[in-house]
Write a protein that holds these residues in place. Structure first.
Motif, PDB file in Angstrom:
ATOM      1  N   MET A 160      40.173 -27.814  85.516  1.00 14.01           N
ATOM      2  CA  MET A 160      40.748 -28.166  86.811  1.00 14.01           C
ATOM      3  C   MET A 160      42.211 -28.554  86.608  1.00 14.01           C
ATOM      4  SD  MET A 160      39.399 -31.038  89.479  1.00 14.01           S
ATOM      5  CE  MET A 160      38.253 -30.127  90.480  1.00 14.01           C
ATOM      6  N   VAL A 161      43.114 -27.805  87.230  1.00 14.99           N
ATOM      7  CA  VAL A 161      44.545 -28.086  87.071  1.00 14.99           C
ATOM      8  C   VAL A 161      45.241 -28.090  88.423  1.00 14.99           C
ATOM      9  CG1 VAL A 161      46.690 -27.411  85.911  1.00 14.99           C
ATOM     10  CG2 VAL A 161      44.519 -26.677  84.958  1.00 14.99           C
ATOM     11  N   TYR A 162      46.054 -29.088  88.665  1.00 13.60           N
ATOM     12  CA  TYR A 162      46.976 -29.074  89.806  1.00 13.60           C
ATOM     13  C   TYR A 162      48.313 -29.665  89.403  1.00 13.60           C
ATOM     14  CZ  TYR A 162      44.214 -27.305  93.695  1.00 13.60           C
ATOM     15  OH  TYR A 162      43.534 -26.474  94.537  1.00 13.60           O
ATOM     16  N   THR A 163      49.392 -29.067  89.876  1.00  9.39           N
ATOM     17  CA  THR A 163      50.712 -29.631  89.619  1.00  9.39           C
ATOM     18  C   THR A 163      51.226 -30.281  90.905  1.00  9.39           C
ATOM     19  OG1 THR A 163      51.826 -27.607  90.307  1.00  9.39           O
ATOM     20  CG2 THR A 163      51.259 -27.793  87.972  1.00  9.39           C
ATOM     21  N   THR A 164      52.216 -31.134  90.771  1.00  9.68           N
ATOM     22  CA  THR A 164      52.786 -31.805  91.942  1.00  9.68           C
ATOM     23  C   THR A 164      53.245 -30.818  93.021  1.00  9.68           C
ATOM     24  OG1 THR A 164      53.478 -33.591  90.501  1.00  9.68           O
ATOM     25  CG2 THR A 164      54.477 -33.537  92.682  1.00  9.68           C
ATOM     26  N   PRO A 165      54.041 -29.764  92.672  1.00  8.53           N
ATOM     27  CA  PRO A 165      54.480 -28.846  93.742  1.00  8.53           C
ATOM     28  C   PRO A 165      53.324 -28.132  94.446  1.00  8.53           C
ATOM     29  CG  PRO A 165      55.640 -28.390  91.668  1.00  8.53           C
ATOM     30  CD  PRO A 165      54.639 -29.439  91.367  1.00  8.53           C
ATOM     31  N   ASP A 189      38.906 -35.613  97.775  1.00  7.96           N
ATOM     32  CA  ASP A 189      39.113 -35.509  96.325  1.00  7.96           C
ATOM     33  C   ASP A 189      37.958 -36.151  95.574  1.00  7.96           C
ATOM     34  OD1 ASP A 189      39.455 -38.363  96.166  1.00  7.96           O
ATOM     35  OD2 ASP A 189      41.544 -38.131  96.819  1.00  7.96           O
ATOM     36  N   LYS A 190      38.102 -36.309  94.298  1.00  3.34           N
ATOM     37  CA  LYS A 190      37.121 -37.045  93.486  1.00  3.34           C
ATOM     38  C   LYS A 190      37.922 -37.938  92.553  1.00  3.34           C
ATOM     39  CE  LYS A 190      32.852 -37.828  92.132  1.00  3.34           C
ATOM     40  NZ  LYS A 190      31.833 -38.483  92.987  1.00  3.34           N
ATOM     41  N   THR A 197      42.436 -35.009  90.400  1.00  8.52           N
ATOM     42  CA  THR A 197      42.396 -35.290  91.839  1.00  8.52           C
ATOM     43  C   THR A 197      42.942 -36.680  92.166  1.00  8.52           C
ATOM     44  OG1 THR A 197      40.162 -36.209  92.042  1.00  8.52           O
ATOM     45  CG2 THR A 197      40.362 -33.814  91.966  1.00  8.52           C
ATOM     46  N   GLU A 198      43.111 -37.502  91.129  1.00  5.67           N
ATOM     47  CA  GLU A 198      43.832 -38.766  91.323  1.00  5.67           C
ATOM     48  C   GLU A 198      45.299 -38.425  91.636  1.00  5.67           C
ATOM     49  OE1 GLU A 198      42.898 -41.353  87.996  1.00  5.67           O
ATOM     50  OE2 GLU A 198      44.598 -42.620  88.558  1.00  5.67           O
ATOM     51  N   LEU A 199      45.797 -37.427  90.900  1.00  3.55           N
ATOM     52  CA  LEU A 199      47.155 -36.944  91.168  1.00  3.55           C
ATOM     53  C   LEU A 199      47.229 -36.358  92.577  1.00  3.55           C
ATOM     54  CD1 LEU A 199      50.060 -36.197  90.186  1.00  3.55           C
ATOM     55  CD2 LEU A 199      49.105 -33.987  89.471  1.00  3.55           C
ATOM     56  N   TRP A 200      46.198 -35.633  92.947  1.00  7.88           N
ATOM     57  CA  TRP A 200      46.114 -35.045  94.289  1.00  7.88           C
ATOM     58  C   TRP A 200      46.323 -36.147  95.336  1.00  7.88           C
ATOM     59  CZ3 TRP A 200      45.022 -30.103  96.343  1.00  7.88           C
ATOM     60  CH2 TRP A 200      44.675 -30.074  97.701  1.00  7.88           C
ATOM     61  N   ARG A 201      45.566 -37.236  95.193  1.00  9.02           N
ATOM     62  CA  ARG A 201      45.638 -38.328  96.176  1.00  9.02           C
ATOM     63  C   ARG A 201      47.033 -38.941  96.206  1.00  9.02           C
ATOM     64  NH1 ARG A 201      41.181 -42.887  97.712  1.00  9.02           N
ATOM     65  NH2 ARG A 201      39.815 -41.083  97.589  1.00  9.02           N
ATOM     66  N   VAL A 221      34.608 -36.399  97.605  1.00  5.43           N
ATOM     67  CA  VAL A 221      33.971 -35.160  98.067  1.00  5.43           C
ATOM     68  C   VAL A 221      32.478 -35.325  98.344  1.00  5.43           C
ATOM     69  CG1 VAL A 221      33.662 -34.272  95.708  1.00  5.43           C
ATOM     70  CG2 VAL A 221      33.757 -32.681  97.629  1.00  5.43           C
ATOM     71  N   ASP A 222      31.792 -36.148  97.558  1.00  4.38           N
ATOM     72  CA  ASP A 222      30.352 -36.317  97.811  1.00  4.38           C
ATOM     73  C   ASP A 222      30.122 -37.004  99.157  1.00  4.38           C
ATOM     74  OD1 ASP A 222      31.542 -38.573  96.676  1.00  4.38           O
ATOM     75  OD2 ASP A 222      29.794 -39.148  95.485  1.00  4.38           O
ATOM     76  N   ASN A 223      30.938 -38.010  99.419  1.00  2.00           N
ATOM     77  CA  ASN A 223      30.848 -38.688 100.715  1.00  2.00           C
ATOM     78  C   ASN A 223      31.212 -37.738 101.857  1.00  2.00           C
ATOM     79  OD1 ASN A 223      30.580 -40.773 102.592  1.00  2.00           O
ATOM     80  ND2 ASN A 223      32.718 -41.413 102.347  1.00  2.00           N
TER      81      ASN A 223
END
Ligand code: IPM
Ligand code: MG
Length: 355
Positions: A160-165, A189-190, A197-201, A221-223
């Motif tokens: 799982m990868v996400y960058t800031t941009p 997120d999770k 996904t902490e970065l996502w938030r 996401v589960d909630n």
């Protein structure tokens, strides 16, 4: 000339695509937009013909076009193929090659279909949400990936990868869309378990500073999966990553009665690929009973987002609503007391209603 690449695909793909094209041509006859179509094979059928689910020529056409329409890809015939040439790779290849990062999946209740939902009327009445799913990142494309030999057995890896941009740009899409709706974004997120996904938030919260007129909430996401069944009306815009969005958008679609009803757009600016959110449904392919409404509504989204033909888009949506009001149903949304019609007939009825 507005140019559309047509990827009909596999299974019921060609059947529903034919109806969608028919409707778009009817729109064109009235509004004189001058659409031009070019066929671009992708998926299992393309593999059979060219040995790849995304032939270079099809990709070139998709790149050249203003918009792409895709029916559906995949089927049991191709399930045993190596992962790299499976029909789904054609679809994923188009998404990433065209950088279509913003997937828009509205889930709206059509009142006449309220009894087609598996949930109680009082829960689903008036549902109107849109899932904004990031489409070119996450575990779908992250590296390392693959299955390798490991301690006498094997080891499978996806990342799982996400960058800031990447997070920044999809968050903006969600906030912009929320501004035209009920001004509520729920970011899913999770973050309690996954750093990515902490970065996502964190990034979503940062972008939100520029959109203070929109209300932002965060949900694990589960909630979110649970809340969607418990009280779906609380959602307006749901913003999430690729894998969570894949799952939650199927869930959201079922709330409204049938996955056969829901369109989607995958955008990068004005450029977009439009597809029904359902799959190729091999079990009913060739029978003439598939529901073409998701495809037809995808064309309405195309008129809206790529071609800025808002009025024409509304005309399609209104015609669909009226045909349903009159009691016509394909098999997937049929209930006793309504009139069952096939794929082609549904297309014809919608065209008739537009005139
Ligand atoms: C979707 C589908 C695709 C996805 C498959 C067919 C690759 O499930 O569009 O939701 O997982 O994104
Ligand atoms: Mg899916």
């Amino acid at each position: 000339m507005p140019l559309i690449a047509l990827c009909a695909g596999d299974g019921i793909g060609p059947e529903v695509a034919a109806e969608a094209v028919k409707v778009l041509k009817a729109v064109d006859a009235k509004h004189r937009i001058g659409f031009e179509f070019m066929e671009a094979p992708v998926g299992g059928g393309a593999y059979d013909l060219f040995g790849t689910p995304l032939p270079a020529e099809s990709l070139a056409k998709a790149k050249k076009a203003d918009a792409v329409f895709l029916g559906a890809v995949g089927g049991p015939k191709w399930e045993k193929l190596d992962y790299s040439v499976r029909p789904e790779r054609g679809l994923l290849g188009l998404r990433s090659e065209l950088d279509l990062y913003a997937n828009i999946r509205p889930a709206k209740m059509f009142t006449p279909l309220i009894d087609a939902s598996t949930l109680k009327r009082e829960v689903v009445e008036g549902i109107d949400m849109v899932v904004i799913r990031e489409l070119t990142g996450d575990i779908y494309f992250g590296k390392p990936r693959g299955v390798e030999k490991y301690e006498g057995g094997k080891r499978g890896v996806n990342t799982m990868v996400y960058t800031t941009p990447e997070i920044d740009r999809i968050a903006r899409v969600a906030f912009e869309i929320a501004r035209k709706r009920r001004k509520k974004v729920c970011s899913v997120d999770k973050a309690n378990v996954l750093e990515c996904t902490e970065l996502w938030r964190e990034v979503v919260t940062e972008v939100h500073k520029e959109y203070q007129d929109v209300e932002l909430s965060h949900m694990y996401v589960d909630n979110a999966a649970m809340q969607m069944i418990r009280n779906p009306r609380q959602f307006d815009v749901v913003l999430t990553g690729n894998i969570f969005g894949d799952i939650l958008s199927d869930e959201a679609s079922m709330l409204t009665g049938s996955i056969g009803m829901l369109p989607s757009a995958s955008l990068n600016g004005k450029k977009g690929m439009y597809e029904p959110i359902h799959g190729s449904a091999p079990d009913i392919a060739g029978k003439g009973i598939a529901n073409p409404i998701a495809s037809i509504l995808s064309m309405a989204m195309m008129l809206d987002y790529t071609f800025d033909q808002k009025q024409a888009a509304r005309e399609i949506e209104d015609a669909v609503a009226r045909v349903l009001d009159k009691g016509f149903r394909t098999a997937d949304i049929y209930s006793p007391g309504t009139a069952k019609v096939g794929t082609t007939e549904m297309g014809n009825l919608i065209i008739k209603e537009m005139q």
